[in-house]
Design a protein around this motif. Structure first.
Motif, PDB file in Angstrom:
ATOM      1  N   ARG A   1       0.846  -1.173   0.078  1.00 31.08           N
ATOM      2  CA  ARG A   1      -0.032  -0.031  -0.159  1.00 31.08           C
ATOM      3  C   ARG A   1       0.820   1.212   0.125  1.00 31.08           C
ATOM      4  O   ARG A   1       2.001   1.174   0.652  1.00 31.08           O
ATOM      5  N   LYS A   2       0.296   2.486  -0.678  1.00 30.59           N
ATOM      6  CA  LYS A   2       1.049   3.734  -0.614  1.00 30.59           C
ATOM      7  C   LYS A   2       1.324   3.943   0.782  1.00 30.59           C
ATOM      8  O   LYS A   2       2.474   4.636   1.231  1.00 30.59           O
ATOM      9  N   VAL A   3       0.070   3.835   1.605  1.00 34.98           N
ATOM     10  CA  VAL A   3       0.105   4.359   3.195  1.00 34.98           C
ATOM     11  C   VAL A   3      -0.092   3.391   4.065  1.00 34.98           C
ATOM     12  O   VAL A   3      -1.418   2.724   3.738  1.00 34.98           O
ATOM     13  N   ILE A   4       0.743   2.751   4.621  1.00 36.04           N
ATOM     14  CA  ILE A   4       0.468   1.379   5.343  1.00 36.04           C
ATOM     15  C   ILE A   4      -0.303   1.340   6.636  1.00 36.04           C
ATOM     16  O   ILE A   4      -0.095   2.569   7.191  1.00 36.04           O
TER      17      ILE A   4
ATOM     18  N   GLY B   1       9.072   2.210  14.246  1.00 29.59           N
ATOM     19  CA  GLY B   1       9.111   3.627  13.665  1.00 29.59           C
ATOM     20  C   GLY B   1      10.280   4.392  12.805  1.00 29.59           C
ATOM     21  O   GLY B   1      10.460   5.381  12.981  1.00 29.59           O
ATOM     22  N   TYR B   2      11.191   3.349  12.607  1.00 32.50           N
ATOM     23  CA  TYR B   2      12.344   3.744  11.593  1.00 32.50           C
ATOM     24  C   TYR B   2      11.925   4.008  10.336  1.00 32.50           C
ATOM     25  O   TYR B   2      12.260   5.070   9.804  1.00 32.50           O
ATOM     26  N   LEU B   3      10.914   3.319   9.678  1.00 30.16           N
ATOM     27  CA  LEU B   3      10.473   3.805   8.365  1.00 30.16           C
ATOM     28  C   LEU B   3       8.924   4.305   8.668  1.00 30.16           C
ATOM     29  O   LEU B   3       8.185   3.778   9.441  1.00 30.16           O
ATOM     30  N   PRO B   4       8.364   5.500   8.095  1.00 34.36           N
ATOM     31  CA  PRO B   4       7.169   6.062   8.011  1.00 34.36           C
ATOM     32  C   PRO B   4       6.128   5.194   7.468  1.00 34.36           C
ATOM     33  O   PRO B   4       6.521   4.488   6.726  1.00 34.36           O
ATOM     34  N   PRO B   5       4.943   5.124   7.853  1.00 32.62           N
ATOM     35  CA  PRO B   5       3.991   4.403   7.035  1.00 32.62           C
ATOM     36  C   PRO B   5       3.670   4.838   5.493  1.00 32.62           C
ATOM     37  O   PRO B   5       3.481   3.876   4.789  1.00 32.62           O
ATOM     38  N   ASP B   6       4.145   6.097   5.226  1.00 31.04           N
ATOM     39  CA  ASP B   6       4.014   6.624   3.916  1.00 31.04           C
ATOM     40  C   ASP B   6       5.159   6.106   3.096  1.00 31.04           C
ATOM     41  O   ASP B   6       6.249   6.624   3.419  1.00 31.04           O
ATOM     42  N   ARG B   7       4.873   5.241   2.271  1.00 33.52           N
ATOM     43  CA  ARG B   7       6.066   4.781   1.490  1.00 33.52           C
ATOM     44  C   ARG B   7       6.864   5.656   0.714  1.00 33.52           C
ATOM     45  O   ARG B   7       8.010   5.535   0.444  1.00 33.52           O
ATOM     46  N   SER B   8       6.119   6.670   0.137  1.00 29.89           N
ATOM     47  CA  SER B   8       6.820   7.925  -0.589  1.00 29.89           C
ATOM     48  C   SER B   8       8.098   8.634   0.063  1.00 29.89           C
ATOM     49  O   SER B   8       8.842   9.084  -0.401  1.00 29.89           O
ATOM     50  N   LEU B   9       8.056   8.496   1.533  1.00 28.37           N
ATOM     51  CA  LEU B   9       8.929   9.198   2.367  1.00 28.37           C
ATOM     52  C   LEU B   9      10.137   8.233   2.786  1.00 28.37           C
ATOM     53  O   LEU B   9      11.128   8.582   3.145  1.00 28.37           O
ATOM     54  N   TRP B  10      10.118   6.947   2.186  1.00 26.17           N
ATOM     55  CA  TRP B  10      11.222   5.825   2.558  1.00 26.17           C
ATOM     56  C   TRP B  10      12.521   6.487   1.905  1.00 26.17           C
ATOM     57  O   TRP B  10      13.367   6.542   2.857  1.00 26.17           O
TER      58      TRP B  10
ATOM     59  N   SER C   1      12.543  -7.935   7.703  1.00 23.54           N
ATOM     60  CA  SER C   1      13.329  -6.880   7.948  1.00 23.54           C
ATOM     61  C   SER C   1      12.668  -5.342   7.753  1.00 23.54           C
ATOM     62  O   SER C   1      12.761  -4.481   8.522  1.00 23.54           O
ATOM     63  N   THR C   2      11.683  -5.494   6.842  1.00 23.01           N
ATOM     64  CA  THR C   2      10.924  -4.373   6.436  1.00 23.01           C
ATOM     65  C   THR C   2      10.043  -3.925   7.668  1.00 23.01           C
ATOM     66  O   THR C   2       9.819  -2.784   8.068  1.00 23.01           O
TER      67      THR C   2
ATOM     68  N   LYS D   1      18.542  10.428   5.076  1.00 27.17           N
ATOM     69  CA  LYS D   1      18.804  11.426   6.070  1.00 27.17           C
ATOM     70  C   LYS D   1      19.474  10.634   7.180  1.00 27.17           C
ATOM     71  O   LYS D   1      20.436  11.205   7.855  1.00 27.17           O
ATOM     72  N   LYS D   2      18.791   9.279   7.758  1.00 26.46           N
ATOM     73  CA  LYS D   2      19.402   8.841   8.687  1.00 26.46           C
ATOM     74  C   LYS D   2      20.578   8.268   8.684  1.00 26.46           C
ATOM     75  O   LYS D   2      21.476   8.185   9.480  1.00 26.46           O
ATOM     76  N   ARG D   3      20.842   7.602   7.340  1.00 26.52           N
ATOM     77  CA  ARG D   3      22.100   6.919   7.056  1.00 26.52           C
ATOM     78  C   ARG D   3      23.213   8.101   6.989  1.00 26.52           C
ATOM     79  O   ARG D   3      24.295   7.748   7.651  1.00 26.52           O
ATOM     80  N   SER D   4      22.880   9.143   6.642  1.00 29.49           N
ATOM     81  CA  SER D   4      23.699  10.340   6.714  1.00 29.49           C
ATOM     82  C   SER D   4      24.080  10.791   8.091  1.00 29.49           C
ATOM     83  O   SER D   4      25.369  10.985   8.380  1.00 29.49           O
ATOM     84  N   GLN D   5      23.348  10.781   8.928  1.00 25.57           N
ATOM     85  CA  GLN D   5      23.540  11.092  10.225  1.00 25.57           C
ATOM     86  C   GLN D   5      24.310  10.153  11.003  1.00 25.57           C
ATOM     87  O   GLN D   5      25.226  10.603  11.892  1.00 25.57           O
ATOM     88  N   TYR D   6      23.914   9.013  10.852  1.00 25.70           N
ATOM     89  CA  TYR D   6      24.963   7.781  11.453  1.00 25.70           C
ATOM     90  C   TYR D   6      26.124   8.141  10.955  1.00 25.70           C
ATOM     91  O   TYR D   6      27.359   7.824  11.747  1.00 25.70           O
TER      92      TYR D   6
END
Length: 474
Positions: free
Chosen positions: A131-134, A163-172, A155-156, A178-183
């Motif tokens: 779904r586009k929004v889970i 809460g690491y991935l948002p429900p909205d798939r378009s934001l993944w 994994s997904t 952003k998170k990987r760059s921060q780490y």
């Protein structure tokens, strides 16, 4: 006072575990995470290699999460694991062949039923993930019934549940980047040797140019090192002083990482694959310790980290597998946020500390099975801290084999109330499953049993735990 009656479903023989030989217990289990066993108990087993290391996927394009295909479970059990012991007991301890054959037939039927259920759950999960929004409520409901060991599903789903991935798939894509760059920045800043920090500071201040001019005049120049940047500085703000203070924690992390699941080649061994996995665990724990000075590192955190990294590192999507370390770090932080106070020794006796949580487990048992509670805590005077401290702080990772722990975590992470509530119900269910043996035991035999919990059917365990959501027995 009227004695509470135990409901009939608790007395069913289905929940009684067969007797098994138990090893000696030690009161050291009540200490903070002092639970490591000998690494020579059984030979290492070969876990599944991450997709990037398999031949088939080196020859074919990487698969992505919208192209799920079933595959064999990605967790292999050691022949000496608890599940194997159960199977061995079934075949070796029955002299009557017909009884053995009936049991084997029943097991085959159970496996067929389990496979059908896995396929059904997999289809439901894939539908929800497409779904586009889970719908997180629906995802939690399905995942709580067990996540099949299919390609990339767990994994997904875990990343969504934490809460690491948002429900909205378009934001993944943007969120992951952003998170990987921060780490990456965390690692650059927190894992750097002070010598390198000083060198970069000098370069920033343009001291390199001054040195070059001095050398041209054949005059030796002394770098302008501030007091706080000197290796012998004892100042609280000194980068060198902090470096030496961190050394003790880093040494403890190194020891614990090397002792993580010594029976699995994924975590233990001399191969480059194993070494890279150990390095990832080490990096995550050091970064976490430096970012959380109030907690730092507590022995045993490596055991909680291991399942997360294992699941994410075995994601068949090459991008996900390559970024498993960064993804694991943020999911580890999120998971520990719900148990944070258990790791702070100053809060042990507070209403949010570990002793308060153990008391809640005691009350839960009394609420649902007062007879068993009275026998344990009044008659035999078995303090619940003697056995449940490790259960709770390490999220049951040391009580079951690795594959079973993964399936228990599916349910823990799916609870909308947070994993702690479900964890306490599972711990209570563990006591109820062996209630007959506990009621027949004395102080010593009870501790032996609970500190070396016997093999059990995880589906049955989770079923009993779920039943405890209802009203207490009267």
């Amino acid at each position: 006072m009227v004695k509470k009656k135990v409901p009939d479903w608790l007395n069913s023989s289905l929940w009684s575990s067969s007797s098994s030989t138990t090893t000696s217990f030690s009161y050291s289990d009540t200490n903070h995470f002092d639970h490591h066993s000998s690494t020579s108990a059984s030979p290492p087993i070969d876990p599944p290699l991450p997709p990037a290391a398999t031949r088939d996927e080196q020859q074919h394009p990487p698969r992505h999460h919208h192209d799920y295909h079933p595959r064999k479970p990605d967790i292999k059990e050691d022949k000496h694991s608890k599940s194997s012991i159960v199977n061995d007991n079934i075949s070796n301890n029955n002299s009557n062949n017909s009884i053995s054959n009936n049991k084997i037939d029943n097991r085959k039927a159970d496996n067929t039923e389990s496979s059908a259920e896995d396929i059904s759950n997999q289809a439901l999960l894939l539908t929800e993930l497409s779904r586009k929004v889970i719908n997180m409520g629906e995802l939690r409901r399905i995942a709580s019934q067990g996540i099949p060991d299919g390609v990339g599903i767990r994994s997904t789903v875990w990343k969504l549940l934490l809460g690491y991935l948002p429900p909205d798939r378009s934001l993944w894509s943007s969120e992951l980047a952003k998170k990987r760059s921060q780490y990456k920045r965390f690692k650059e800043e927190l894992l750097m040797n002070p010598s390198e920090i000083t060198r970069r500071l000098e370069k920033t201040m343009g001291l390199d140019n001054d040195d070059a001019k001095s050398e041209s005049r054949c005059v030796l120049s002394r770098s302008k090192i501030t007091h706080g940047e000197h290796p012998l500085s004892l100042g609280k703000s000194s980068i060198w002083n902090k470096f030496f203070q961190d050394s003790e924690i880093i040494e403890q992390i190194d020891r614990d990482v090397k002792r993580t699941h010594p029976d699995m080649h994924f975590f233990s061994g001399d191969s480059s694959f194993t070494k890279s996995n150990q390095e990832a665990l080490r990096n995550i724990l050091i970064v976490f310790a430096k970012l959380n000075p109030g907690i730092r590192y507590v022995q045993g955190m490596n055991e909680i980290l291991a399942p997360l990294f294992y699941v994410f590192k075995n994601d068949p999507d090459e991008e996900m597998e390559a970024c498993a370390e960064a993804d694991t770090f943020f999911c580890f932080v999120e998971l520990l946020s719900g148990f944070r106070d258990h790791f702070c020794q100053q809060l042990d006796n507070s209403v949010v500390g570990i002793r308060s949580t153990i008391t809640r487990l005691s009350h839960l048992l009394k609420e649902h099975d007062e007879e068993l509670w009275r026998h344990l805590e009044v008659t035999t005077k078995v303090n619940p801290q003697f056995y449940s401290f490790r259960w709770i702080t390490l999220l049951l990772t040391q009580e079951f084999n690795f594959a079973d722990s993964i399936h228990i975590w599916d349910t823990l992470l799916s609870d909308p109330e947070g994993p702690q509530e479900t964890l306490l119900r599972v711990c209570c269910a563990m006591l109820i499953l062996v209630r007959r043996r506990l009621l027949a035991g004395d102080f010593t035999s009870i501790l032996k049993l609970l500190q070396n919990y016997p093999p059990t059917n995880i589906s049955h365990l989770l079923y009993v735990a779920n039943k405890l959501r209802g009203q207490p027995s009267h």
